[in-house]
Scaffold this active site. Sequence first.
Site, PDB file in Angstrom:
ATOM      1  N   ARG A 191       8.247  13.820  -3.276  1.00 14.95           N
ATOM      2  CA  ARG A 191       9.355  14.770  -3.323  1.00 14.95           C
ATOM      3  C   ARG A 191       8.891  16.035  -4.037  1.00 14.95           C
ATOM      4  O   ARG A 191       8.060  15.976  -4.944  1.00 14.95           O
ATOM      5  CB  ARG A 191      10.566  14.192  -4.071  1.00 14.95           C
ATOM      6  N   GLN A 192       9.477  17.168  -3.648  1.00 13.48           N
ATOM      7  CA  GLN A 192       9.142  18.442  -4.291  1.00 13.48           C
ATOM      8  C   GLN A 192      10.121  18.723  -5.438  1.00 13.48           C
ATOM      9  O   GLN A 192      11.325  18.500  -5.297  1.00 13.48           O
ATOM     10  CB  GLN A 192       9.215  19.603  -3.289  1.00 13.48           C
ATOM     11  N   TYR A 193       9.563  19.218  -6.546  1.00 19.47           N
ATOM     12  CA  TYR A 193      10.359  19.610  -7.710  1.00 19.47           C
ATOM     13  C   TYR A 193       9.887  20.971  -8.208  1.00 19.47           C
ATOM     14  O   TYR A 193       8.689  21.207  -8.354  1.00 19.47           O
ATOM     15  CB  TYR A 193      10.240  18.563  -8.829  1.00 19.47           C
ATOM     16  N   SER A 194      10.860  21.831  -8.501  1.00 18.54           N
ATOM     17  CA  SER A 194      10.537  23.182  -8.968  1.00 18.54           C
ATOM     18  C   SER A 194       9.954  23.150 -10.375  1.00 18.54           C
ATOM     19  O   SER A 194      10.349  22.329 -11.214  1.00 18.54           O
ATOM     20  CB  SER A 194      11.798  24.052  -8.967  1.00 18.54           C
ATOM     21  N   THR A 254      16.664  25.804 -10.964  1.00 16.80           N
ATOM     22  CA  THR A 254      15.341  25.480 -11.498  1.00 16.80           C
ATOM     23  C   THR A 254      14.260  26.515 -11.197  1.00 16.80           C
ATOM     24  O   THR A 254      13.538  26.922 -12.106  1.00 16.80           O
ATOM     25  CB  THR A 254      14.903  24.076 -11.051  1.00 16.80           C
ATOM     26  N   PRO A 255      14.085  26.995  -9.945  1.00 20.68           N
ATOM     27  CA  PRO A 255      13.060  28.018  -9.744  1.00 20.68           C
ATOM     28  C   PRO A 255      13.366  29.305 -10.499  1.00 20.68           C
ATOM     29  O   PRO A 255      12.458  30.033 -10.907  1.00 20.68           O
ATOM     30  CB  PRO A 255      13.038  28.240  -8.234  1.00 20.68           C
ATOM     31  N   GLU A 293      -2.685  26.777   6.326  1.00 22.33           N
ATOM     32  CA  GLU A 293      -2.820  25.728   5.320  1.00 22.33           C
ATOM     33  C   GLU A 293      -4.246  25.664   4.782  1.00 22.33           C
ATOM     34  O   GLU A 293      -4.452  25.403   3.586  1.00 22.33           O
ATOM     35  CB  GLU A 293      -2.364  24.401   5.916  1.00 22.33           C
ATOM     36  N   GLY A 307      24.096  25.039  -8.930  1.00 21.89           N
ATOM     37  CA  GLY A 307      23.670  23.679  -9.217  1.00 21.89           C
ATOM     38  C   GLY A 307      22.223  23.597  -9.649  1.00 21.89           C
ATOM     39  O   GLY A 307      21.720  24.426 -10.411  1.00 21.89           O
ATOM     40  N   GLY A 367      19.788  24.364  -8.029  1.00 25.23           N
ATOM     41  CA  GLY A 367      19.047  25.528  -7.529  1.00 25.23           C
ATOM     42  C   GLY A 367      18.652  26.489  -8.627  1.00 25.23           C
ATOM     43  O   GLY A 367      17.888  27.430  -8.396  1.00 25.23           O
ATOM     44  N   TYR A 380      -1.799  16.896  13.144  1.00 24.08           N
ATOM     45  CA  TYR A 380      -1.095  17.650  14.192  1.00 24.08           C
ATOM     46  C   TYR A 380      -1.276  16.998  15.559  1.00 24.08           C
ATOM     47  O   TYR A 380      -0.386  17.075  16.405  1.00 24.08           O
ATOM     48  CB  TYR A 380      -1.569  19.100  14.210  1.00 24.08           C
TER      49      TYR A 380
END
Length: 412
Positions: free
Chosen positions: A221-224, A294-295, A154, A290, A292, A111
């Site tokens: 990268r983030q993946y559900s 996945t979650p 966090e 699409g 979306g 930060y």
Amino acid sequence: MTTLVQLKPIDRTRLSAEHAEVIRATLPLVGSKINEITPLFYQKMFTAHPELIADVFNRGNQQQGAQQRALAASIATFATMLVDDTAPAPEDLLQRIGHKHASLGITADQYQIVHDNLFAAIVEVLGAETVTAEVAAAWDAVYWIMADVLIEFERDLYRSAGVADGDVFRTVTVTERTDLPGDVMLVSVTAGEGADPLPAHLPGQYISVGARLPDGARQLRQYSLVDDASPGQLTFAVKRIGATDEAPAGEVSNFLADHVAVGDTLEVTLPFGDLVLSDAENPVVLVSAGIGATPMIGMLEYLVANSSQRRAISLHGDLHPSVDALAAKRTQLAGALANGQALTWYETDPGEGARLGFISLDKVELPADADVYVCGSNGFLQHMRTQLTARGFADEQVHFELFAPNDWLLDG
């Protein structure tokens, strides 16, 4: 089910009246210069800290400017929330940012790096005659209120996960890969040999996956997660992304699609994310478009695995059946529930059992007390929020996630 860590209410009076007055006076100017401030900020930061663009920040988003606008504009948005009592509460904004930071292993020292380079860019763009000591002090106060709240939250997320700050990365082994229509693959991983088993997670959460690319950069990268949230194994969905006029090809997703095989090792993080299925007994409506979906698959998997009696309605929209990778899984899971239902819309070629066009709630029976979860593109989310509001759903009943860096904008 494990309880989601919640961000504590923010005391808007932490910003003094004097600083608030300065912020109100300078917000229009700062806001109008965001597109000049942000590229200069990142240029300065990445010159001083090249490891951040190689190993932390999304290079694809940087090429588009999306991440740049998201980070800098989020500070201006937070400032607005602090000084305007009619603005939305900032907790939702910061909670979503905090989960994404935790999934990247962000720590408190970073930060200060952001602060120093951002404020240098602000002074350079606006000029020292505009950024007086008084103006600088007010914006400095806003930044550190936001930063301190995020740092504390966090740390709470890390403590809840039972790890030291930032210690979220794990080496895992690929145990299964399933290729689906629409350039989507499902990847299952377990802990590496001798390591602690992977933890359970909350239905709807995601992980970050690290890919060591040919140029040596470690991109995240983030993946559900699309499994039933049990401990020991994580399953996530990856969609290959082609280049368009507006955006480059998916650097990490395409690399994973080309190279991941059973037996490979990957670097993933512990699960995070605040779009999480509640553990109440009221009905749930899962709305997606699409990838979306996945979650929502993860939420349905959890409901089935726990023999839930909740009424669960899945509403999904896609281009056409050939790209609806999770259609069979979505229908199978909804059918396995005691009170499940799945409805699908396709823009073209709906075939038997689906509806033509975009998702429309006009002829869909929705329980008034349902919690609604929505995931898709920016335009899709805005379209669904309009329909849900017209149907009488309150803001607190509607929960959403956008697979893009500026999803906090939807809070406005």
